[in-house]
Enzyme design. Structure first.
Site, PDB file in Angstrom:
ATOM      1  NE  ARG A 104      -3.869   0.547   1.919  1.00 53.47           N
ATOM      2  CZ  ARG A 104      -5.100   0.598   2.455  1.00 53.47           C
ATOM      3  NH1 ARG A 104      -5.318   1.313   3.536  1.00 53.47           N
ATOM      4  NH2 ARG A 104      -6.094  -0.089   1.906  1.00 53.47           N
ATOM      5  CG  HIS A 131      -8.453   0.017  -2.835  1.00 55.22           C
ATOM      6  ND1 HIS A 131      -7.656  -1.060  -2.497  1.00 55.22           N
ATOM      7  CD2 HIS A 131      -9.134   0.350  -1.691  1.00 55.22           C
ATOM      8  CE1 HIS A 131      -7.842  -1.351  -1.218  1.00 55.22           C
ATOM      9  NE2 HIS A 131      -8.728  -0.517  -0.713  1.00 55.22           N
ATOM     10  CD  GLN A 134     -12.916  -2.149  -0.589  1.00 50.52           C
ATOM     11  OE1 GLN A 134     -12.066  -2.034   0.265  1.00 50.52           O
ATOM     12  NE2 GLN A 134     -14.082  -2.752  -0.360  1.00 50.52           N
ATOM     13  CG  ASP A 230     -13.567   6.212  -0.995  1.00 51.59           C
ATOM     14  OD1 ASP A 230     -13.513   6.040   0.231  1.00 51.59           O
ATOM     15  OD2 ASP A 230     -12.568   6.089  -1.741  1.00 51.59           O
ATOM     16  CB  CYS A 270     -13.912   0.913   0.075  1.00 49.28           C
ATOM     17  SG  CYS A 270     -13.310   2.607   0.253  1.00 49.28           S
ATOM     18  NE  ARG A 298     -10.006  -5.484   0.460  1.00 48.21           N
ATOM     19  CZ  ARG A 298      -9.257  -4.478   0.946  1.00 48.21           C
ATOM     20  NH1 ARG A 298      -9.856  -3.429   1.488  1.00 48.21           N
ATOM     21  NH2 ARG A 298      -7.941  -4.495   0.853  1.00 48.21           N
TER      22      ARG A 298
END
Ligand code: CP
Ligand code: NVA
Length: 315
Positions: A104, A131, A134, A230, A270, A298
């Protein structure tokens, strides 16, 4: 075997996503039945975090242990990455000792440099641009709730012609939704404040056919099968917080937006979420929200991903 990486959603084919969704469902079933499944015994995953995380860390760490492997957690602060060791050197060293790396970080270019010098598969655990883990979990969750065949197997053909409404920032999540739409045959209705639009070139999609842009977020949600949003300020953009609060004030998903979507539309986020900013509590804590399944998935989806990257299509 050629090394495969998962750096962006477009790295895999539609057929491979079909495989991953099916494996995620099987692996999830085993987990729920407390069935031991250790295909990655003696394998090690290194996780490198240059930004904060709850879900990504817990899902990869728990997932890898459940598959019989082990995990190592590195951050910028506690490794030489924070003291300017070149990313290429770090990749060469780390990938000689572990079997899989999840990163990340900030720029996608950094992740790509690491992958270019890695002897083992590299997974994008979030960058400024994408991402993909996700969206893998989000699509699995959508199929689990709305798109399984009569045997309960996720059926990706369900996605064809469906509409996903994106309300908010043209960020890493929005870019990844666009890649998924182009690959899997659904349409994204995008509504972002002016100045925060998605850039098609950054999103890395070939044509504008898989998305439509709407000024008014209500119009983006009309007829949608899934409404998603988001945070207004992603990690790394904190200096813009105040400016963004003003610009995004009308991009809050409320019950009014859910009402114009399909009657059985789902809501996803998310996470982490800010109730009263990008989403009202009535929506995220309401009956159409599947955010907790989304977060749990996830882990199941990434277990399928790690299995695939290390063992290919197991039977
Ligand atoms: N959704 C997600 O990636 O959460 P974390 O930042 O907690 O990992
Ligand atoms: N867009 C958000 C997602 C967090 C999981 C960020 O990059 O901070």
């Amino acid at each position: 075997m050629t090394i495969r990486h998962f750096l962006q959603f477009s790295d895999f084919s539609a057929d491979e996503y079909g495989w991953l969704f099916a494996r995620a469902a099987i692996i999830k079933k085993k987990f729920k039945a407390y069935e031991k499944y250790h295909p990655l015994a003696d394998r090690t995953l290194a996780m490198i975090f240059e930004k904060a995380s709850t879900r990504t860390r817990v899902s990869f760490e728990a997932g890898m242990y459940q598959l019989g492997g082990s995990v190592m957690h590195l951050t910028t602060g506690d490794s030489q990455l924070g003291r300017a060791e070149p990313i290429e050197d770090s990749a060469k060293v780390i990938s000689r000792m572990v079997d899989l790396v999840m990163i990340r970080t900030f720029g996608q270019d950094k992740l790509e440099s690491f992958a270019a010098h890695s002897r083992v598969p590299v997974i994008n655990g979030l960058t400024n641009e994408f991402h993909p883990c996700q969206i893998l979990a989000d699509l699995f969750t959508l199929l689990e709730h709305r798109g399984c065949d009569s045997q309960g197997k996720p059926d990706p053909s369900f996605l064809k012609g469906k509409v996903v409404a994106w309300v908010g920032d043209g960020n890493n999540m929005a870019n990844t939704w666009l890649q998924a739409a182009e690959l899997l045959g659904f349409t994204v209705h995008l509504s972002t404040p002016s100045g925060y639009e998605v850039d098609q070139a950054v999103a890395g999609i070939r044509s504008p056919d898989s998305y439509k842009v709407f000024k008014d977020p209500m119009d983006a949600c009309r007829g949608a099968h899934l409404v998603t949003t988001d945070v207004w300020t992603s990690m790394g953009y904190e200096a813009e917080n105040e400016e963004r609060r003003k610009a995004f004030a009308d991009w809050r998903v409320g019950t009014d937006m859910m009402r114009v979507a399909q009657p059985d539309a789902l809501f996803m986020h998310c996470l982490p979420a800010h109730r009263g900013e990008e989403v009202d509590a009535d929506v995220i804590d309401g009956p159409q929200s599947v955010v907790w399944d989304e977060a749990e998935n996830r882990m199941h989806a990434q277990k399928a991903l790690m299995e695939f990257l290390l063992l290919g299509k197991v039977t």
